[in-house]
Design a protein around this motif. Sequence first.
Motif, PDB file in Angstrom:
ATOM      1  N   GLY A 142       0.815  -1.221   0.000  1.00 44.07           N
ATOM      2  CA  GLY A 142       0.000   0.000   0.000  1.00 44.07           C
ATOM      3  C   GLY A 142       0.844   1.264   0.000  1.00 44.07           C
ATOM      4  O   GLY A 142       0.467   2.276  -0.572  1.00 44.07           O
ATOM      5  N   MET A 143       2.007   1.185   0.649  1.00 48.65           N
ATOM      6  CA  MET A 143       2.910   2.350   0.686  1.00 48.65           C
ATOM      7  C   MET A 143       3.810   2.401  -0.540  1.00 48.65           C
ATOM      8  O   MET A 143       4.641   3.285  -0.652  1.00 48.65           O
ATOM      9  CB  MET A 143       3.764   2.305   1.955  1.00 48.65           C
ATOM     10  CG  MET A 143       2.950   2.474   3.221  1.00 48.65           C
ATOM     11  SD  MET A 143       4.033   2.470   4.661  1.00 48.65           S
ATOM     12  CE  MET A 143       2.825   2.246   5.962  1.00 48.65           C
ATOM     13  N   ARG A 144       3.648   1.401  -1.418  1.00 52.51           N
ATOM     14  CA  ARG A 144       4.378   1.336  -2.689  1.00 52.51           C
ATOM     15  C   ARG A 144       5.888   1.295  -2.471  1.00 52.51           C
ATOM     16  O   ARG A 144       6.657   2.016  -3.115  1.00 52.51           O
ATOM     17  CB  ARG A 144       3.983   2.524  -3.585  1.00 52.51           C
ATOM     18  CG  ARG A 144       2.477   2.694  -3.745  1.00 52.51           C
ATOM     19  CD  ARG A 144       1.827   1.497  -4.392  1.00 52.51           C
ATOM     20  NE  ARG A 144       2.285   1.314  -5.751  1.00 52.51           N
ATOM     21  CZ  ARG A 144       1.715   1.894  -6.813  1.00 52.51           C
ATOM     22  NH1 ARG A 144       0.651   2.639  -6.669  1.00 52.51           N
ATOM     23  NH2 ARG A 144       2.181   1.687  -8.020  1.00 52.51           N
ATOM     24  N   LEU A 149      11.631   7.680  -5.199  1.00 53.45           N
ATOM     25  CA  LEU A 149      10.843   8.863  -5.566  1.00 53.45           C
ATOM     26  C   LEU A 149      10.683   9.795  -4.378  1.00 53.45           C
ATOM     27  O   LEU A 149      10.821  10.995  -4.478  1.00 53.45           O
ATOM     28  CB  LEU A 149       9.453   8.426  -6.061  1.00 53.45           C
ATOM     29  CG  LEU A 149       9.373   7.819  -7.454  1.00 53.45           C
ATOM     30  CD1 LEU A 149       8.011   7.186  -7.660  1.00 53.45           C
ATOM     31  CD2 LEU A 149       9.628   8.879  -8.515  1.00 53.45           C
ATOM     32  N   HIS A 150      10.338   9.209  -3.228  1.00 51.08           N
ATOM     33  CA  HIS A 150      10.248   9.962  -1.971  1.00 51.08           C
ATOM     34  C   HIS A 150      11.020   9.168  -0.945  1.00 51.08           C
ATOM     35  O   HIS A 150      11.057   7.948  -1.041  1.00 51.08           O
ATOM     36  CB  HIS A 150       8.825  10.064  -1.420  1.00 51.08           C
ATOM     37  CG  HIS A 150       7.749  10.134  -2.436  1.00 51.08           C
ATOM     38  ND1 HIS A 150       7.292  11.322  -2.940  1.00 51.08           N
ATOM     39  CD2 HIS A 150       7.027   9.155  -3.030  1.00 51.08           C
ATOM     40  CE1 HIS A 150       6.342  11.079  -3.817  1.00 51.08           C
ATOM     41  NE2 HIS A 150       6.156   9.773  -3.895  1.00 51.08           N
ATOM     42  N   ALA A 197      -7.338   4.500  -4.021  1.00 55.05           N
ATOM     43  CA  ALA A 197      -5.983   4.074  -3.643  1.00 55.05           C
ATOM     44  C   ALA A 197      -5.805   2.578  -3.917  1.00 55.05           C
ATOM     45  O   ALA A 197      -4.764   2.141  -4.415  1.00 55.05           O
ATOM     46  CB  ALA A 197      -5.726   4.394  -2.170  1.00 55.05           C
ATOM     47  N   THR A 226       4.535  11.447   5.636  1.00 52.38           N
ATOM     48  CA  THR A 226       3.731  10.332   6.106  1.00 52.38           C
ATOM     49  C   THR A 226       3.593   9.360   4.947  1.00 52.38           C
ATOM     50  O   THR A 226       3.232   9.777   3.852  1.00 52.38           O
ATOM     51  CB  THR A 226       2.326  10.810   6.521  1.00 52.38           C
ATOM     52  OG1 THR A 226       2.475  11.776   7.565  1.00 52.38           O
ATOM     53  CG2 THR A 226       1.477   9.665   7.019  1.00 52.38           C
ATOM     54  N   PHE A 227       3.893   8.086   5.170  1.00 50.67           N
ATOM     55  CA  PHE A 227       3.684   7.068   4.136  1.00 50.67           C
ATOM     56  C   PHE A 227       2.383   6.333   4.441  1.00 50.67           C
ATOM     57  O   PHE A 227       2.130   5.973   5.581  1.00 50.67           O
ATOM     58  CB  PHE A 227       4.848   6.073   4.105  1.00 50.67           C
ATOM     59  CG  PHE A 227       6.046   6.556   3.324  1.00 50.67           C
ATOM     60  CD1 PHE A 227       6.742   7.670   3.739  1.00 50.67           C
ATOM     61  CD2 PHE A 227       6.450   5.906   2.171  1.00 50.67           C
ATOM     62  CE1 PHE A 227       7.839   8.141   3.029  1.00 50.67           C
ATOM     63  CE2 PHE A 227       7.549   6.360   1.457  1.00 50.67           C
ATOM     64  CZ  PHE A 227       8.246   7.474   1.881  1.00 50.67           C
ATOM     65  N   GLY A 228       1.607   6.098   3.403  1.00 51.42           N
ATOM     66  CA  GLY A 228       0.349   5.361   3.589  1.00 51.42           C
ATOM     67  C   GLY A 228      -0.584   6.095   4.519  1.00 51.42           C
ATOM     68  O   GLY A 228      -1.132   5.521   5.452  1.00 51.42           O
ATOM     69  N   SER A 229      -0.761   7.388   4.252  1.00 50.45           N
ATOM     70  CA  SER A 229      -1.554   8.184   5.186  1.00 50.45           C
ATOM     71  C   SER A 229      -3.027   7.779   5.123  1.00 50.45           C
ATOM     72  O   SER A 229      -3.469   7.071   4.225  1.00 50.45           O
ATOM     73  CB  SER A 229      -1.370   9.667   4.913  1.00 50.45           C
ATOM     74  OG  SER A 229      -1.632   9.948   3.563  1.00 50.45           O
ATOM     75  N   MET A 257       6.735   0.376  -8.690  1.00 47.32           N
ATOM     76  CA  MET A 257       6.910   0.679  -7.263  1.00 47.32           C
ATOM     77  C   MET A 257       6.007  -0.206  -6.386  1.00 47.32           C
ATOM     78  O   MET A 257       5.167   0.271  -5.628  1.00 47.32           O
ATOM     79  CB  MET A 257       6.646   2.164  -6.991  1.00 47.32           C
ATOM     80  CG  MET A 257       7.669   3.083  -7.620  1.00 47.32           C
ATOM     81  SD  MET A 257       9.386   2.794  -7.062  1.00 47.32           S
ATOM     82  CE  MET A 257       9.309   3.443  -5.396  1.00 47.32           C
TER      83      MET A 257
END
Lengths: 390, 85
Positions: free
Chosen positions: A95-97, A195-196, A218, A205-208, A158
């Motif tokens: 989900g957070m890629r 990328l980030h 999403a 925040t990842f996977g906010s 990703m």
Amino acid sequence: MEKLWEGSRAIAETIKMCRPKVISAYPITPQTHIVESLSQLAADGDLVAEFINVESEHSAASVVLGASATGARTYTATTSQGLLLMLEVLYNIAGMRLPVVMTCANRAVSAPLSIWNDQQDSFTARDSGWIQLYAEDSQEACDLHLMAYRIAEDKRIMLPVMVCLDGFFISHTFEPVEPFEEENVKQFLPDYQPLHYLTPKNPLTFGSFAEPDKYTEARYIIHRTLEESKMVIRETAEDFKKVFGRGGGDLVEDYFLEDADFAFVAMGSIIGSLKDLVDKLREKGEKVGILKIISFRPFPGKEITTALEGIEKIAVLEKAVSLGSGGILVKEVKESFYGRKKTPQINGFIVGLGGRDIPQDSLENIYREFHQGSGDASFVDLNYELLGGK
Amino acid sequence: MELTLGLVAGPGTSRANKTGTWRVERPLFLNIKCVACDLCIMLCPEGIIDSNNERYFADLNYCKGCGICAHECPVKDIMMVKEEK
């Protein structure tokens, strides 16, 4: 020059070539030798990576999640109960890629306790958003790991990749393997450019949190990306062939399908046994072939129907079962044919659970019974004595 | 607004997400028997109750309607009332 390596050692040597910065894992049979080797390589300074020891697989997965979010290339490996313990984190990684690569040395799931091979563990993680590639032998397992990093880190994708290999049959078997040359690997797999990434200078925040008005989109994006990854997997396999001069690694691979009227469909090390059988049957003039599925996620439905075009009977063999429903792979193969004017007869056979041998006689029986008669789809080689004679 | 890859976002997303939509009941500050003890401010799990010289109030953009303020108010000066549209 080829080396005679234990499967686990061959994979560890491949991972070393892939230059992960952070490795975290918890030992569990039959994955142990892989991470043991990597731990040794890191301790000896032969691999410049942080090897983080943890108290559980949940933590191992969490460590690689966090490390990947800081922009590091990461690696972990597990199996069976360990994979189930990781499951919650696996969904988050996808989900957070985050382009994490992991090895699943396929093993049965408790209870009853079994350390032996089947593919129930990774099948259970099939809906998590990870790409899943299944290896037939040590060489292919090595090649798929190298490709896995390229696919995972592709900016169009990703997503994490799980390379699945049958525990013991691949992980503990000594096979000749062509080792990678550092120069070629660096050309094929450059350093990871995120990328980030997390840094105190730029908090993220990842996977906010996603309200109901965003969550569906999403999830849809991940699904769509997995569909698109089919193209990237194929591209990567072609590139691999250019650089290393050997094939494999496409979504599916066929063996004597061209003029076949009967086909086996399966994944993993069982393909080797099936090839032996098909060679024997071909000598007798029987028109039988094999479709090996390498990519289970994304599921190559179109590639399967194309490869099996015109074949009358298809036996889908799998080392997993959805309890209360039946074979998993067979349903997806059947679904691929749904709605077509002419559909083949497709039967599913559940084999090799918890490390049970799949002798060539059993495979030949499946072929004979199904080819000549109806051949009931079911659990193969049940011992009725253990079931009270029923 | 296009979703970012992996829903990566800068800080402050909990401010951007107006979680008040989850609420079934809202706190009604009667401001009659209030003794200005500030317990409601201190016990609000969202930290969204505040006061001025005149009265107490909740930021309804974020109040989830848990009712802790009403339950804990020593003089029962806060009522929970149904959100009705």
